[in-house]
Design an enzyme around this catalytic site. Structure first.
Site, PDB file in Angstrom:
ATOM      1  N   ASP A 494      32.994  41.520  45.997  1.00 43.55           N
ATOM      2  CA  ASP A 494      32.491  40.763  44.849  1.00 43.55           C
ATOM      3  C   ASP A 494      33.306  39.476  44.652  1.00 43.55           C
ATOM      4  O   ASP A 494      34.510  39.524  44.396  1.00 43.55           O
ATOM      5  CB  ASP A 494      32.611  41.681  43.617  1.00 43.55           C
ATOM      6  CG  ASP A 494      31.860  41.177  42.418  1.00 43.55           C
ATOM      7  OD1 ASP A 494      31.363  40.049  42.468  1.00 43.55           O
ATOM      8  OD2 ASP A 494      31.779  41.933  41.429  1.00 43.55           O
ATOM      9  N   GLY A 537      23.987  35.541  44.786  1.00 43.84           N
ATOM     10  CA  GLY A 537      22.950  34.708  45.395  1.00 43.84           C
ATOM     11  C   GLY A 537      23.388  33.272  45.678  1.00 43.84           C
ATOM     12  O   GLY A 537      22.578  32.449  46.097  1.00 43.84           O
ATOM     13  N   ASP A 558      23.997  39.851  37.344  1.00 44.30           N
ATOM     14  CA  ASP A 558      23.924  41.272  37.005  1.00 44.30           C
ATOM     15  C   ASP A 558      22.639  41.636  36.269  1.00 44.30           C
ATOM     16  O   ASP A 558      22.180  40.911  35.392  1.00 44.30           O
ATOM     17  CB  ASP A 558      25.107  41.649  36.104  1.00 44.30           C
ATOM     18  CG  ASP A 558      26.406  41.679  36.891  1.00 44.30           C
ATOM     19  OD1 ASP A 558      26.439  41.141  38.013  1.00 44.30           O
ATOM     20  OD2 ASP A 558      27.377  42.246  36.377  1.00 44.30           O
TER      21      ASP A 558
HETATM   22  C1  GAL Z   1      30.222  41.978  38.706  1.00 42.62           C
HETATM   23  C2  GAL Z   1      29.207  42.615  39.629  1.00 42.62           C
HETATM   24  C3  GAL Z   1      28.878  43.970  39.067  1.00 42.62           C
HETATM   25  C4  GAL Z   1      30.132  44.804  39.006  1.00 42.62           C
HETATM   26  C5  GAL Z   1      31.227  44.080  38.222  1.00 42.62           C
HETATM   27  C6  GAL Z   1      32.553  44.817  38.297  1.00 42.62           C
HETATM   28  O1  GAL Z   1      30.519  40.720  39.183  1.00 42.62           O
HETATM   29  O2  GAL Z   1      28.066  41.806  39.736  1.00 42.62           O
HETATM   30  O3  GAL Z   1      27.875  44.591  39.846  1.00 42.62           O
HETATM   31  O4  GAL Z   1      30.566  45.080  40.314  1.00 42.62           O
HETATM   32  O5  GAL Z   1      31.397  42.769  38.690  1.00 42.62           O
HETATM   33  O6  GAL Z   1      33.560  44.180  37.585  1.00 42.62           O
END
Ligand code: GAL
Length: 742
Positions: A494, A537, A558
């Site tokens: 991420d 994306g 999200d």
């Molecule tokens: C976001 C991600 C989520 C989750 C979260 C965890 O950036 O899109 O799906 O993983 O971080 O902190």
């Protein structure tokens, strides 16, 4: 002019009649990115600002990848009539949907609330719903006059801005019903003759003694007719002493009905209402006769450990057989788990046989030993949408146990821990370790593997994850090898704080770099680790995700459990659709069915039951990874039925690996068509309106020409299409999912 005014007045009267005590704050917002203290001033001229939609992040309103400050402004009249009609007249509540990540709110230039009341700094991540209470006699409130509401927002990363459900934006009096609500969170139970029952409660944090009547009205959304009404004698409750009511009703048709609960307090005349929909199950009951489910193909790299559970339903005990297994593999005939290693790359044709005392099923299967893995979309569970950062060893074990018992027979296999598992600091040798919520990661992985399931983990290429835990920055090799030691089979990677490492507006190479680096590190590990990119994306990742070594990539920010979020994401995937294929899939984010919460306290998904059918249908058509985001220890019958429909899963798992394309798009409905390996097609007809619609395709439509067999995938029944069209009635926000074959 006159006519226009009249229509306006009628509309105004209707609005006020419907909910005169709530002043809607949905329409009329203006927005600008940037930051200027003068933007809170009531007389600032914001006419040149762009119109803002406060149900969508600013990324989807022309500010792709923007992190930092932005402002929202709205002019609103606060009528004193709401005060006059209220029983308590001392304060107003300004409710503002969700803020991503943090906010300061000004009314007519005066600060009335910030950071959700939690202190700190505007640059701290405090994503969530906002409600601010303002005294009715606060000079900031201009009764019956134009008021300017201004919100200063700071976004730390990913999606940003002010966005939530339209119903969450309003100004209202803080009246006696504040802190009082219907708790409708219990599951429906299913009785004889399709009857449904449910315990609902009236709960309050108020010490006021509520005494009145509760009435329930059931409406058929297709005809708008009331088909059932119920009333209590006395509903009596107060803080700590809820009123409980058992609601039961026997629907005459297999569809969702609308149930409206209304409580009226006798003394004050104040009412509280809530509407919900009723579930209906389309997935047929599982037969006791064996049936082999799941994909027809599974890829493993040469010499890497194989772990494959033959997914099969049928009354246990089942006996499993596999012919054609290459040397190095063994099958446990009692559990159906295949393990071992295969050194030589080849497509090995296998035949699975599963039998019990009621019968036998066989299936052809390809074990593809080669470089391409993740040949069909991952099917599994991820902790984030349920538990957020409160995930722990016990929750993961429960999920694994439940998956093994209830879902693995349908092909589900990954158990993925998202953010929140990492210790605060690395060991002296640079090795990452789990925090105290995960006392034994290797032991946990062994447990997951013993059930025939695979284990996933999460990290960031930045120094910190989005939740503020340790990321893999400058420790990519260390981490990849640690994951391999633990037996990890899946990595979600991420972007998060990598935004601070990358240049401010990274070019494509700079966006790819951290993902390629981790790819190289994972290549050093002696096992298959499915690689899932999460960077929302950016840079149209679908165009280069496969080349950068990803098995899937998030195409969006999200998701959350609302129609606006789910449909906004799902119906926007056509641009990425042509890039999906075996080994590399678009990921429009995890499922929002069942009990979700992004933290320790969970609630049933706010999607209606028809919206949930649309969600699973669309994600299956899109060949998206299906990652269940709910509490697996508390799966209700409806959710289980959504996740265990083998014909729906077969659409998702089809070995051709194609995503559906958007075939028809208009304001009222959409049609998506997915080509399948055997030459048939899966077609979803989606109703985007809040009314029933008949949706169909002409038999001579190019999508159907030459196809003569039509099947309702959810109910697994042939569709008799006598006329010149194929289709049917589709519920509000619902779907008709059809398989057409020659
Ligand atoms: C976001 C991600 C989520 C989750 C979260 C965890 O950036 O899109 O799906 O993983 O971080 O902190």
């Amino acid at each position: 002019m006159m006519k226009k005014n009249l229509i306006f007045l009628v509309l105004l009267a209707l609005c006020f009649k419907a909910d005169a005590q709530n002043i809607s704050l949905v329409k009329g917002w203006k927005m600008s990115i940037g930051d200027d203290a003068g933007w809170s001033a009531p007389n600032f001229d914001d006419k040149g600002w762009q119109n803002a939609n406060i149900t969508r992040p600013w990324e989807r309103q022309g500010h792709a990848n923007y992190d930092g400050f932005g402002w929202y402004r709205l002019h609103v009249v606060i009528p004193s009539s709401i005060k006059e009609k209220a029983y308590l007249k001392d304060s107003i509540i300004i409710s503002l949907g969700s803020i991503d990540d943090n906010d300061e709110v000004y009314l007519n230039g005066k600060l009335i609330g910030k950071y959700g009341g939690r202190g700190g700094d505007i640059k701290e991540s405090k994503y969530g719903h906002r409600s601010y209470v303002v005294a009715a006699n606060n000079p900031a409130v201009q009764w019956d006059k134009d008021n300017v509401l201004a919100i200063r927002v700071y976004d730390t990363g990913g999606d940003g801005g002010v966005y939530g459900l339209a119903s969450e934006y309003n100004i209202r009096m803080s009246d006696i019903m504040e802190g009082t609500q219907f708790d409708t969170g219990k599951d429906f139970s299913y009785g004889d003759k399709n009857s449904l029952g449910k315990s609902i409660q009236l709960v309050s944090k108020n010490h006021y003694q509520y005494r009145g009547k509760l009435s329930v009205i059931v409406t058929d959304p297709e005809t708008n007719k009331i088909i059932n009404t119920q009333k209590t004698d006395t509903a009596h409750f107060t803080n700590g002493k809820p009123f409980t009511w058992w609601f039961a009703f026997a629907p005459s048709q297999k569809k969702s009905y609308l149930v409206t609960y209304t409580f009226k307090d006798t003394k004050t005349g104040v009412e509280l209402s809530q509407t919900e929909t009723t579930p209906y199950i389309l997935t047929p009951a599982v037969s006791r006769v064996p049936r082999i489910n799941g994909a027809d193909i599974f890829g493993v790299r040469p010499g890497h450990p194989v772990l494959y559970l033959i997914p099969a339903t049928g009354r246990t005990p089942l006996t499993y057989k596999a012919t054609g297994l290459p040397a190095g593999l063994k099958l446990d005939t009692k559990t159906g788990i295949i393990t071992g290693f295969v050194a030589k790359a080849a497509n090995y044709p296998l035949i699975f046989t599963v039998s019990n005392k009621f019968g036998t099923d066989t299936k052809k299967f390809t074990l593809a030993i080669g470089d391409n893995i993740g040949l069909t979309p991952a099917l599994g569970w991820n902790s984030w949408n349920a538990w957020g950062l409160s995930v722990n060893d016990e929750k993961v074990r429960i999920s694994a146990r439940e998956m093994a018992e209830r879902l693995a027979a349908h092909g589900w296999g990954y158990i993925n821990i998202d953010d929140g598992w990492e210790a605060a600091a690395r060991n002296a040798d640079g090795k990452i370790t789990p925090n105290s919520k995960f006392p034994d990661m290797r032991g946990l992985t062994d447990y997951v593997h013993s059930l025939g399931l695979r284990m996933g983990i999460y990290s960031s290429p930045g120094p910190k994850t989005c939740g503020g835990y340790l990321g893999s920055y400058q420790h990519e090799d260390d981490d990849a090898l640690t994951y391999a030691e633990w037996g990890i089979d899946y990595l979600k990677y991420d972007w998060c704080s990598y935004g601070q490492i990358a240049p401010r507006s990274p070019n494509l190479d700079e966006m790819k770099k951290p993902y390629q680096e981790m790819r190289a590190s994972l290549n050093k590990a002696n096992r298959d680790i499915l690689y899932s990119f999460c960077q929302y994306g950016m840079g149209s990742v679908w165009n280069w995700g496969a080349e950068a070594g990803g098995n899937s990539w998030r195409t969006t920010g999200d998701i959350t459990d609302t129609w606006a979020s789910m449909s906004g994401i799902g119906f926007n995937q056509d641009k990425a659709a042509p890039l999906a294929g075996p080994g590399h899939f678009n990921d429009p984010d995890m499922l929002v069915v069942g009990k979700v919460g992004w933290g320790p306290s969970l609630h049933p998904s706010r999607l209606t039951f028809d919206e949930q059918y649309s969600h699973i249908s669309l994600w299956s058509l899109l060949a998206s990874p299906l990652l269940i985001g709910c509490d697996m220890g508390n799966l209700d019958r409806f959710t289980l039925s959504l996740l265990t429909n083998d014909e729906v899963i077969a659409v998702n798992q089809d070995a051709l690996g194609k995503s559906a394309r958007q075939y028809i798009k208009n304001d009222n409905y959409q049609v998506w068509v997915k080509e399948l390996k055997d030459g048939s097609k899966a077609i979803g007809l989606f109703n985007l309106t809040d009314k029933y619609q008949t949706l169909s395709l002409a038999k001579n439509d190019p999508a159907l020409a030459g196809y003569h067999k039509f099947r309702n995938i959810w109910s697994q029944q042939p569709i008799v299409a006598a006329g010149s069209t194929v289709g049917g009635k589709v519920a509000p926000h619902g779907v008709l999912l059809i398989r057409v074959s020659k």
